[in-house]
Design a protein around this motif. Structure first.
Motif, PDB file in Angstrom:
ATOM      1  N   CYS A  58      42.284  -6.319  22.564  1.00  0.00           N
ATOM      2  CA  CYS A  58      41.670  -7.346  21.712  1.00  0.00           C
ATOM      3  C   CYS A  58      41.951  -8.698  22.346  1.00  0.00           C
ATOM      4  CB  CYS A  58      42.300  -7.342  20.317  1.00  0.00           C
ATOM      5  SG  CYS A  58      42.283  -5.746  19.465  1.00  0.00           S
ATOM      6  N   VAL A  59      40.908  -9.525  22.447  1.00  0.00           N
ATOM      7  CA  VAL A  59      41.109 -10.879  22.976  1.00  0.00           C
ATOM      8  C   VAL A  59      41.384 -11.820  21.805  1.00  0.00           C
ATOM      9  CG1 VAL A  59      38.635 -11.416  23.007  1.00  0.00           C
ATOM     10  CG2 VAL A  59      40.185 -12.664  24.511  1.00  0.00           C
ATOM     11  N   GLY A  60      42.296 -12.754  22.021  1.00  0.00           N
ATOM     12  CA  GLY A  60      42.620 -13.738  20.990  1.00  0.00           C
ATOM     13  C   GLY A  60      41.842 -15.026  21.206  1.00  0.00           C
ATOM     14  N   PHE A  93      45.476 -11.360  25.530  1.00  0.00           N
ATOM     15  CA  PHE A  93      45.105 -10.100  24.911  1.00  0.00           C
ATOM     16  C   PHE A  93      46.296  -9.478  24.203  1.00  0.00           C
ATOM     17  CE2 PHE A  93      42.216 -10.857  28.355  1.00  0.00           C
ATOM     18  CZ  PHE A  93      40.989 -10.455  27.861  1.00  0.00           C
ATOM     19  N   PHE A  94      45.983  -8.688  23.186  1.00  0.00           N
ATOM     20  CA  PHE A  94      46.984  -7.802  22.584  1.00  0.00           C
ATOM     21  C   PHE A  94      46.307  -6.457  22.420  1.00  0.00           C
ATOM     22  CE2 PHE A  94      44.724 -10.091  19.270  1.00  0.00           C
ATOM     23  CZ  PHE A  94      44.358  -9.099  18.383  1.00  0.00           C
ATOM     24  N   GLN A  95      47.066  -5.454  22.021  1.00  0.00           N
ATOM     25  CA  GLN A  95      46.473  -4.134  21.832  1.00  0.00           C
ATOM     26  C   GLN A  95      46.677  -3.642  20.410  1.00  0.00           C
ATOM     27  OE1 GLN A  95      47.233  -1.107  24.872  1.00  0.00           O
ATOM     28  NE2 GLN A  95      47.664  -2.711  26.360  1.00  0.00           N
ATOM     29  N   TRP A 113      40.186 -10.735   7.402  1.00  0.00           N
ATOM     30  CA  TRP A 113      39.138 -10.100   8.195  1.00  0.00           C
ATOM     31  C   TRP A 113      38.904 -10.904   9.465  1.00  0.00           C
ATOM     32  CZ3 TRP A 113      37.560 -11.989   3.187  1.00  0.00           C
ATOM     33  CH2 TRP A 113      36.997 -13.267   3.207  1.00  0.00           C
ATOM     34  N   GLU A 114      38.550 -10.222  10.547  1.00  0.00           N
ATOM     35  CA  GLU A 114      38.071 -10.854  11.790  1.00  0.00           C
ATOM     36  C   GLU A 114      36.959  -9.954  12.319  1.00  0.00           C
ATOM     37  OE1 GLU A 114      41.028 -11.658  14.769  1.00  0.00           O
ATOM     38  OE2 GLU A 114      42.273 -12.865  13.425  1.00  0.00           O
ATOM     39  N   LEU A 115      35.720 -10.353  12.126  1.00  0.00           N
ATOM     40  CA  LEU A 115      34.603  -9.530  12.602  1.00  0.00           C
ATOM     41  C   LEU A 115      34.388  -9.740  14.103  1.00  0.00           C
ATOM     42  CD1 LEU A 115      32.437  -7.527  11.573  1.00  0.00           C
ATOM     43  CD2 LEU A 115      30.836  -9.397  11.997  1.00  0.00           C
ATOM     44  N   GLU A 116      34.202  -8.651  14.838  1.00  0.00           N
ATOM     45  CA  GLU A 116      34.120  -8.755  16.293  1.00  0.00           C
ATOM     46  C   GLU A 116      33.090  -7.774  16.874  1.00  0.00           C
ATOM     47  OE1 GLU A 116      37.939  -9.091  18.152  1.00  0.00           O
ATOM     48  OE2 GLU A 116      38.755 -10.163  16.399  1.00  0.00           O
ATOM     49  N   LEU A 117      32.469  -8.205  17.962  1.00  0.00           N
ATOM     50  CA  LEU A 117      31.690  -7.290  18.795  1.00  0.00           C
ATOM     51  C   LEU A 117      32.673  -6.467  19.633  1.00  0.00           C
ATOM     52  CD1 LEU A 117      29.081  -6.257  20.220  1.00  0.00           C
ATOM     53  CD2 LEU A 117      29.287  -8.242  21.747  1.00  0.00           C
ATOM     54  N   LEU A 176      36.187  -4.565  12.951  1.00  0.00           N
ATOM     55  CA  LEU A 176      37.010  -5.556  12.249  1.00  0.00           C
ATOM     56  C   LEU A 176      38.432  -5.482  12.794  1.00  0.00           C
ATOM     57  CD1 LEU A 176      35.770  -5.085   8.579  1.00  0.00           C
ATOM     58  CD2 LEU A 176      35.938  -7.311   9.730  1.00  0.00           C
ATOM     59  N   ASP A 177      38.929  -6.626  13.246  1.00  0.00           N
ATOM     60  CA  ASP A 177      40.333  -6.743  13.670  1.00  0.00           C
ATOM     61  C   ASP A 177      41.105  -7.231  12.442  1.00  0.00           C
ATOM     62  OD1 ASP A 177      42.781  -7.530  14.693  1.00  0.00           O
ATOM     63  OD2 ASP A 177      41.962  -9.210  15.862  1.00  0.00           O
ATOM     64  N   MET A 178      41.450  -6.275  11.555  1.00  0.00           N
ATOM     65  CA  MET A 178      42.150  -6.648  10.325  1.00  0.00           C
ATOM     66  C   MET A 178      43.577  -7.095  10.691  1.00  0.00           C
ATOM     67  SD  MET A 178      39.728  -6.303   8.143  1.00  0.00           S
ATOM     68  CE  MET A 178      40.560  -6.544   6.568  1.00  0.00           C
ATOM     69  N   GLY A 207      51.555  -7.662  12.811  1.00  0.00           N
ATOM     70  CA  GLY A 207      50.402  -8.336  12.240  1.00  0.00           C
ATOM     71  C   GLY A 207      49.081  -7.667  12.579  1.00  0.00           C
ATOM     72  N   LYS A 208      49.050  -6.971  13.702  1.00  0.00           N
ATOM     73  CA  LYS A 208      47.763  -6.532  14.249  1.00  0.00           C
ATOM     74  C   LYS A 208      47.575  -5.016  14.340  1.00  0.00           C
ATOM     75  CE  LYS A 208      45.591 -10.407  15.495  1.00  0.00           C
ATOM     76  NZ  LYS A 208      44.242 -10.736  14.953  1.00  0.00           N
ATOM     77  N   ALA A 209      48.644  -4.266  14.573  1.00  0.00           N
ATOM     78  CA  ALA A 209      48.474  -2.853  14.945  1.00  0.00           C
ATOM     79  C   ALA A 209      48.983  -1.901  13.869  1.00  0.00           C
ATOM     80  CB  ALA A 209      49.166  -2.576  16.286  1.00  0.00           C
TER      81      ALA A 209
HETATM   82 MN    MN Z   1      40.698 -10.777  16.623  1.00  0.00          MN
END
Ligand code: MN
Length: 227
Positions: free
Chosen positions: A29-31, A52-54, A77-81, A108-110, A129-131
């Motif tokens: 995932c790119v920040g 980036f993070f994973q 929410w973070e909507l992403e392609l 979605l990168d919740m 926070g992310k994974a």
């Molecule tokens: Mn994101």
């Protein structure tokens, strides 16, 4: 030799218009990849290289149900392609990068923003926070043969019928070929890798009962219910 216990199931996404599954290797995932989102998070988009993070492959959700996670009261929410790779390598040239992309999805990168905020402040990793479990709701993959390469077009998220994120892909700071070239200088990219390509401005907290509908021109829409 046999396994000590059954190995976990292979994480996979359906491929639209096909009976095939896309087996997922890693999720990058790119920040901060849209300037207005970078600003809303309190940073200067002109001063940063990409980072980036994973998430883990088993963070993916494909059934449209997002259980509100433990230990947070501020889940954004973070909507992403999402770009899906069918091949990879190291030191991939920007000019060759799209040849590794076989399709696209809407994801979605919740994010447990409160826990991510604590981690940022203390200089700790972002995993909490992310994974977390089910933090990556995603559609199936639309093949490039159907949708072409997505370099422009609308990206929006509606929450309970109201648009909360609304931008265009051409506002990405780092294009998908640039992301692939940069990532492949740090990691060996492989078939099965997914890249969440960043979110536009308008991130905010969801609550139980919300219905999130994510749209990228040319792809199937993502619909997720927060429970
Ligand atoms: Mn994101």
């Amino acid at each position: 030799m046999t396994y000590l216990f059954d190995p976990p199931p292979q994480a996979a996404l359906p491929v639209a218009g096909s009976d095939k599954l896309f087996p997922v290797h890693r999720i990058y995932c790119v920040g901060r990849n849209y300037a207005e989102h970078t600003r809303e998070m309190g940073h200067d988009p002109d001063k940063e290289p990409p980072f980036f993070f994973q998430k883990n492959p088993d963070c993916l959700v494909t059934d449209g149900v997002f259980p509100y996670p433990a230990a947070s009261e501020d889940v954004h929410w973070e909507l992403e392609l999402v770009a899906a790779l069918h091949s990879g390598g190291v030191d991939i040239a920007e000019a060759d990068a799209l040849s590794h992309v076989c399709g696209y999805a809407v994801g979605l990168d919740m994010t447990r923003r409160d826990l991510q905020g604590v981690a940022k402040k203390l200089g700790r990793p972002w995993e909490v926070g992310k994974a977390f479990e089910k933090s990556a709701p995603c559609t199936g993959i639309t093949p490039v043969a159907t949708c072409g390469h997505l370099e422009r077009g609308r990206i929006w998220l509606a929450v309970n019928g109201e648009k909360r994120q609304d931008s265009v892909l051409e506002k990405m700071i780092w294009s998908i070929p640039q992301q692939i070239a940069y990532l492949s200088s740090l990691f060996e990219l492989r078939a099965g890798d997914l890249i969440f390509t960043g979110t536009p401005e308008g991130v905010s907290a969801c609550k139980r009962g919300d219905v999130l509908v994510g749209h990228v021109d040319g792809l199937q829409e993502l619909e997720v219910r927060v429970v």
